[in-house]
Write an enzyme that holds these catalytic residues in place. Structure first.
Site, PDB file in Angstrom:
ATOM      1  N   ASP A  36       0.824  -1.214   0.000  1.00 40.66           N
ATOM      2  CA  ASP A  36       0.000   0.000   0.000  1.00 40.66           C
ATOM      3  C   ASP A  36       0.861   1.267   0.000  1.00 40.66           C
ATOM      4  O   ASP A  36       1.955   1.282   0.559  1.00 40.66           O
ATOM      5  CB  ASP A  36      -0.843  -0.048   1.287  1.00 40.66           C
ATOM      6  CG  ASP A  36      -2.037   0.865   1.244  1.00 40.66           C
ATOM      7  OD1 ASP A  36      -2.116   1.699   0.342  1.00 40.66           O
ATOM      8  OD2 ASP A  36      -2.896   0.715   2.129  1.00 40.66           O
ATOM      9  N   ASP A  88      -6.333  -6.601  -2.195  1.00 39.33           N
ATOM     10  CA  ASP A  88      -6.779  -6.436  -0.810  1.00 39.33           C
ATOM     11  C   ASP A  88      -8.247  -6.011  -0.764  1.00 39.33           C
ATOM     12  O   ASP A  88      -8.815  -5.566  -1.791  1.00 39.33           O
ATOM     13  CB  ASP A  88      -5.882  -5.385  -0.139  1.00 39.33           C
ATOM     14  CG  ASP A  88      -5.720  -5.601   1.365  1.00 39.33           C
ATOM     15  OD1 ASP A  88      -6.543  -6.329   1.948  1.00 39.33           O
ATOM     16  OD2 ASP A  88      -4.789  -5.013   1.944  1.00 39.33           O
ATOM     17  N   ASP A 119      -3.385 -10.995   9.102  1.00 44.01           N
ATOM     18  CA  ASP A 119      -2.422  -9.909   9.325  1.00 44.01           C
ATOM     19  C   ASP A 119      -1.566 -10.197  10.547  1.00 44.01           C
ATOM     20  O   ASP A 119      -0.582  -9.498  10.802  1.00 44.01           O
ATOM     21  CB  ASP A 119      -3.168  -8.582   9.533  1.00 44.01           C
ATOM     22  CG  ASP A 119      -3.467  -7.899   8.211  1.00 44.01           C
ATOM     23  OD1 ASP A 119      -2.996  -8.384   7.168  1.00 44.01           O
ATOM     24  OD2 ASP A 119      -4.183  -6.871   8.220  1.00 44.01           O
TER      25      ASP A 119
END
Ligand code: DGJ
Length: 748
Positions: free
Chosen positions: A377, A488, A558
């Site tokens: 990102d 994502d 995560d």
């Protein structure tokens, strides 16, 4: 060709591996019984005297000449429980006094909501049958699709619901399939979790009533996964009959496991009926997702091995290799290639990506023997943090003044390929896209739009949104040499309105959104056949057999804490193959639990799946870099065995276990890899001897350590029988907190 009560015999020769028995799918016209055989499994259902389709048997393979008489509806137990309710129908319409979960519920324009489905006809289909049912009076047709895999015996079932009438009907509930088990005592296994805590295996005795496992979130969800396993009696890894299933759907879903008033068990799964309503106009059809179901004789371990093999051979896509991309030896005809070892920048830099910073990380990564460099990102739009930029998929000029090309060229020059993070279905209100098209998000006009992580969900069901998403991704992949997309999806739905459609039709969004997601993925793969894709949803929020038809790997969580990962990975593998399970090595102390662990413990934990590095390698000492380089090289040598082998859970890490261990064996039994982990040694206890499984007892296997040592005096070479009966012993000093060892056994 459609057939009504004639006999067919479909004889297919099973592949050379696995079960050698031929697969015989057969319709016995006299008894009106359908039979499917595959691997060690037989599945039978028939038309009963009332005309309903009734399940007869699902279990271990029956003799080729064994026959069932015509199905007999279950009797009326009392005036409160009709025969219609008690009979284990293959696909029951809601009507005629059905009290348990219907497979299909519709409402007609005139207010009638009674639907009773009777057998109409059948046709031969690839590896199975298409069986047509019809309502007793109205032109609602349901085609049930059955296909059985010749090797694993896993069935793929789905339904097509068709309105051949002249008026619209609303489908209020539509399952892909219903599975039935006879009255008995069962243990239900299912997977639940939360963000950073996915893949918890729940095991509970099935009791009267219903256990609902579901997502109402618009996508698969972290909180529950569309997989179940029912075991006769108690849950056991290696023994006992297990019936299991998994839904191939990445939208809202529901699986209902119910034990009825006569102790029989039914599992019904498909679209989540919550807030569902699909208007079928005259002549329209609704296709349900596929519900896969299997049977194993040898416990939960046996069930997951069947499912892993099926996923590898029948679900996962085969992405074309680029010249020189994968070592030819690691490719097999039947399975997708093992994943490249990746480096991902997220935990190192978060949104702070720059050309110079990424290039510096790429140099470090290449020196470790990494195959693929992935920029996460932060590279696009006005993305400085999670408040802005989603939707604006142009390269950020401040961070990358010359576009992505210099970085990609550098990554290639270092001998790696390049991957990029995207989150295509989302938009920040602070973005050019939202300013231009505020109506593109899921919303109800005049109502607040709930933000999560400062973002809204684009209504992918809308054709113009689908075209926008496909368009920018296609452009990105056409203009840049990108080998891999990390796709994502960081929030769930809210206010799921679609005000371009008439009010009665807006709930179509639950179906069309997911269909368009699949359509975009399929089209991208067609236009860019060498690009690989990962499904990530803030970790493991979108992992299911639907998305796995279009992606090469998934991000399970995560949570990259290596100790937590042991249970996360253990839970994950009940339903999904280690091939798709990405696992990064990250920094210590870990950001989530503040736990300190050694680098080799962290790497061995990640080596249980598809290995990646996600640490800030710019800060690694030369010693750490050397350890990583050595273990990455060792991993490359045995990766195919770990990710595509037969997995045995020797000691579970669950329930606070002091120890855990796994073993994977290559399907041809030529190699095995063993991992052993200590949580915290207590009272001086040594690591248990590991009695290995799945080896060839007559073959000789050489033992070598990847990390750690075997007990002094352990044989360097011994028979498979020795390793399985006597077992593998760890060195005396294998004690302490967060310790790990790994071994390989190679057939001589
Ligand atoms: C959630 C993912 O799971 C992370 O790995 C990372 O890509 C972030 N999103 C980026 O926003």
């Amino acid at each position: 060709m459609l057939k009504t009560f004639s006999t067919i015999l479909v004889l297919l020769v099973a592949p050379a591996v696995g079960y050698a028995q031929p697969m015989v799918n057969h319709f016995d016209a006299a008894a009106k019984v359908f039979r499917l055989d595959g691997g060690g499994v037989s599945y039978l259902f028939g038309v009963n005297a009332r005309g309903e389709l009734e399940q007869l048997y699902w279990g271990g393979r029956l003799g080729a000449t064994d026959k069932f008489p015509q199905a007999v509806p279950m009797r009326e137990w009392a005036s409160f429980d009709s025969s219609y309710t008690n009979t284990p129908q293959e696909y029951a319409g809601w009507g005629a006094g059905l009290f348990n979960e219907p497979a299909l519920k519709v409402s007609f324009a005139d207010g009638n909501r009674d639907l009773v489905l009777h057998y109409e006809s059948y046709a031969e289909a690839a590896n199975g049958f298409d069986v047509v049912l019809k309502d007793i009076a109205r032109p609602i047709f349901v085609t049930l699709h059955y296909a059985i895999d010749a090797e694993s015996g896993i069935l793929a079932r789905s339904a097509t619901i068709e309105n051949r009438g002249s008026e619209a009907v609303t489908v209020e509930q539509a399952a892909a399939a219903a599975w039935a088990l006879p009255a008995g005592r069962y243990t239900l296994n299912y997977l639940t979790g939360r963000w950073a805590g996915e893949w918890t295996l729940n095991q509970e005795t099935v009791r009267a009533g219903a256990r609902v496992i579901e997502s109402r979130r618009g996508s698969t969800g972290h909180q529950a996964n569309p997989w179940f396993a029912l075991q006769a009696g108690e849950a056991e890894e290696e023994h006992g009959e297990v019936w299991f299933g998994a839904l191939g759907w990445s939208g809202s879903w529901r699986i209902t496991v119910e034990q009825d008033q006569l102790d029989a068990v039914r599992v019904t799964g498909g679209f989540n009926p919550f807030d569902f309503g699909y208007v079928l106009h005259a002549g329209e059809k609704l296709e349900t997702p596929v519900f896969y179901g299997g049977y194993a004789k040898n416990g939960l371990d046996g069930a997951s091995r069947l499912l892993h093999r099926y996923e590898l051979e029948h679900i996962l896509p085969r992405t074309e290799a680029k010249a020189g991309q994968a070592p030819a030896a690691s490719r097999t005809a039947l399975t997708p290639r093992p994943r490249p070892v990746i480096y991902n920048s997220w935990e190192a830099t978060e949104f702070n990506v720059t050309e110079a910073g990424q290039m510096a990380l790429a140099e470090k990564a290449a020196a470790l023997g990494i195959d693929r460099f992935v920029m996460d990102d932060g590279w696009f739009g006005q993305r400085k943090d999670d408040h802005a930029g989603l939707g604006d998929w142009y390269v950020n000029q401040e961070k990358f003044p010359h576009g992505l090309k210099p970085l990609i060229d550098k990554v290639h020059a270092l001998g790696m390929d390049f991957g990029l993070w995207v989150e295509p279905e989302m938009v920040n209100p602070d973005s050019d896209l939202y300013r231009k098209h505020p109506d593109w998000v899921l919303h109800f006009p005049g109502r607040p739009e709930s933000e999560q992580r400062n973002q809204l969900v684009l209504n992918l069901a809308r054709p113009e949104v689908r075209e926008y998403v496909l368009g920018f991704l296609d452009k990105l992949l056409t203009e840049n040499d990108i080998a891999f997309l990390k796709w994502d999806y960081n929030r769930n739905w809210s206010e799921p309105g679609w005000d371009q459609l008439p009010a009665a039709e807006q709930k179509r969004v639950y179906v069309e959104f997911t269909r368009n997601l699949y359509a975009i993925l399929a089209e991208l793969r067609k236009r860019h056949p060498q690009v690989e894709i990962e499904s990530c949803s803030g970790g493991g929020g979108r992992v299911d057999l639907g998305i796995l038809r279009y992606v090469d790997e998934v991000w399970p969580s995560d949570n990259t804490d290596p100790f937590d990962r042991l249970t996360i990975q253990d839970g994950f593998t009940y339903a999904y193959t280690p091939q798709v399970m990405m696992a990064w090595v990250t920094d210590s102390p870990h950001w989530l639990n503040k736990r300190t662990t050694s680098l080799s413990y962290r790497i061995l934990s990640s080596m249980q799946g598809s290995l990646g590095i996600g640490a800030n390698i710019a800060n690694w000492t030369p010693d750490e870099a050397a350890t990583a380089k050595r273990l990455i090289a060792a991993y490359h040598q045995v990766q195919a065995t770990i990710v595509q082998g037969e997995l045995y859970r020797l000691i579970s890490p669950r329930n606070g276990s002091e120890f855990s261990a796994t073993e994977t064996v290559r399907p041809d039994k030529s190699q095995a890899v063993v991992f052993a982990f200590i949580h915290s040694t207590q009272e001086g206890r040594g690591f248990p001897t590991l009695k290995l499984k799945g080896l060839d007892p007559a073959a000789e296997y050489a033992l070598s350590a990847i990390e750690g040592k075997a007990r002094e005096g352990s044989p360097a070479v011994a028979s498979g029988a020795w390793w399985m009966n006597h077992g593998l012993e760890m060195e005396e000093g294998f004690r302490g907190d967060f310790q790990a060892a790994a071994f390989r056994l190679d057939r001589k």
